[in-house]
Enzyme design. Structure first.
Site, PDB file in Angstrom:
ATOM      1  N   GLY A 187       0.819  -1.200   0.000  1.00  0.00           N
ATOM      2  CA  GLY A 187       0.000   0.000   0.000  1.00  0.00           C
ATOM      3  C   GLY A 187       0.850   1.245   0.000  1.00  0.00           C
ATOM      4  O   GLY A 187       2.087   1.183  -0.039  1.00  0.00           O
ATOM      5  N   CYS A 188       0.215   2.408   0.079  1.00  0.00           N
ATOM      6  CA  CYS A 188       0.963   3.667   0.028  1.00  0.00           C
ATOM      7  C   CYS A 188       1.792   3.885   1.280  1.00  0.00           C
ATOM      8  O   CYS A 188       2.750   4.664   1.281  1.00  0.00           O
ATOM      9  CB  CYS A 188       0.013   4.842  -0.189  1.00  0.00           C
ATOM     10  SG  CYS A 188      -1.186   5.062   1.131  1.00  0.00           S
ATOM     11  N   THR A 189       1.455   3.201   2.384  1.00  0.00           N
ATOM     12  CA  THR A 189       2.223   3.362   3.620  1.00  0.00           C
ATOM     13  C   THR A 189       3.098   2.153   3.927  1.00  0.00           C
ATOM     14  O   THR A 189       3.745   2.109   4.969  1.00  0.00           O
ATOM     15  CB  THR A 189       1.281   3.594   4.816  1.00  0.00           C
ATOM     16  OG1 THR A 189       0.426   2.468   4.964  1.00  0.00           O
ATOM     17  CG2 THR A 189       0.451   4.851   4.614  1.00  0.00           C
TER      18      THR A 189
END
Length: 387
Positions: free
Chosen positions: A360-362
């Site tokens: 994911g983006c994190t």
């Protein structure tokens, strides 16, 4: 005796008292060595660094170790960089130096250096734990111990309650779990909160640039690269100018104050490395380390490390687990360490939950079906992959 002379004598006495309170050595400034042989920029650059430090700071003495040079410094003459290291070590052991700044020093396993950089976004100082040396041959264990070393250095620099962030590298989530456990068991420190919208103790690149935490925890190879980039990003890499170098070697039981700079370090950085070393000597960083490691052990440090590291080893050697039938997966579960993604998926497969790993983006995530999301979260919490 004139009134002016009397006033000056009184002022000198109070300055000595202030120095004594700070260093624990009344009437005597700490003595910091600087080995001047081995730099890629020559002996002149090292002497210039000493001159810059002397002009800027007057609360410590500088002793040069190397070839005879011009200048108003005490000089201990040696012929080679290797001889300089031997002399430096002997002087530290004899109490003739309180600390030393040098290049390319070999620390024992268990000791690594705690760097200090100035971050570009806000001009804020940030500790990087750690930057050279090997704290442990296990990455996760090493980063946990690096955290304690970083806290020690921060406290020696006057940060009473340093906030800790963990760089988003492999092992970060495991490190966080261990640290939160020892924190719950009595080891006192605070986590920083990421400046990104979703927060958390795991720091991203934005936090590096902004200097979000007081102490940024990482493995020493990553830390080494970070120091090089922060210190020389304006010069093309061949001349390090910004920050205070790779810092003091800290480890459980280590008893010599040795601060590291690179052979590419320039005079402005080395001058600040001398200041950093002097602050660590004045505020007794090695005594701080003795106490911090004692408190961490009391809070069950090794047991917490062993629980996570041995679990990962045991699960990675288990027999192959059969994957359930594939299905659409849109429920995202964050907070899984990248080193544990595969094992976490297998834990869910054992429970008949189809799961896939993703990014994911994190950071790393596990994807499961919407109808099995809550159950999957509970399974992962019970298996201690998430909190």
């Amino acid at each position: 005796m004139s009134q002016n002379v009397a006033k000056q004598m009184i002022a000198d006495v109070f300055n000595d008292i202030a120095d004594g309170l700070k260093s624990g050595r009344f009437g005597k400034k700490v003595r910091i060595g600087l080995t001047i042989l081995g730099s890629e920029h020559g002996v002149e650059e090292m002497v210039k660094a000493a001159e810059l430090a002397k002009a800027k700071y007057d609360d410590f003495e500088i002793v040069l170790i190397g070839s005879k040079v011009e200048g108003d410094f005490e000089i201990v003459e040696v012929e080679t960089a290797e001889e300089g290291h031997k002399k430096m070590t002997a002087m530290l052991e004899a109490g003739e130096l309180d600390g030393c700044v040098t290049q390319h020093f070999d620390f024992p396993i268990g000791v690594s250096t705690v760097g200090k950089v100035t971050t570009p976004a806000k001009g804020r100082d940030m500790i990087i734990a750690t930057t050279t040396g090997t704290t442990s041959t296990n990455r996760v264990e090493g980063m946990v111990i690096n955290t304690i070393s970083g806290i020690c250095a921060a406290k020696a620099l006057g940060i009473k309650n340093p906030k800790v962030g963990i760089l988003n590298v492999e092992g970060a989530r495991q490190v966080e779990r261990i640290l939160r456990e020892v924190q719950e068991h009595g080891f006192k420190f605070e986590f920083a909160e990421s400046a990104r919208a979703d927060g958390g103790a795991v720091m991203r690149g934005n936090d590096l640039l902004a200097g979000t935490p007081d102490v940024m925890v990482c493995d020493s190879l990553t830390g080494n690269i970070l120091v090089k980039m922060f210190s020389s990003f304006t010069t093309g890499g061949g001349y390090e100018t910004i920050g205070a170098g790779y810092g003091p070697g800290i480890g459980d039981g280590y008893d010599k104050l040795v601060n590291i700079v690179s052979r590419a370090s320039g005079a402005p950085l080395i001058a600040e490395a001398l200041r950093y070393c002097a602050s660590c000597a004045q505020n007794k960083v090695l005594e701080i380390a003795k106490d911090e490691f004692k408190q961490a052990k009391k809070a069950g440090l090794q047991a917490s490390i062993d629980k996570v590291c041995k679990k990962a080893k045991a699960e990675s050697s288990e027999e192959e687990v059969k994957m359930p039938p594939k299905k659409v997966v849109t429920f995202s579960i964050p907070g899984i360490d990248i080193l544990e993604l595969e094992d976490a998926c297998k834990v869910l497969w054992k429970e008949g939950i189809y799961a896939e790993s993703g990014m994911g983006c994190t950071g790393p995530i596990i994807l499961v079906g919407e109808d099995e999301g809550e159950k999957a979260v509970e399974v992962l919490k019970k298996a201690e992959y998430i909190q």
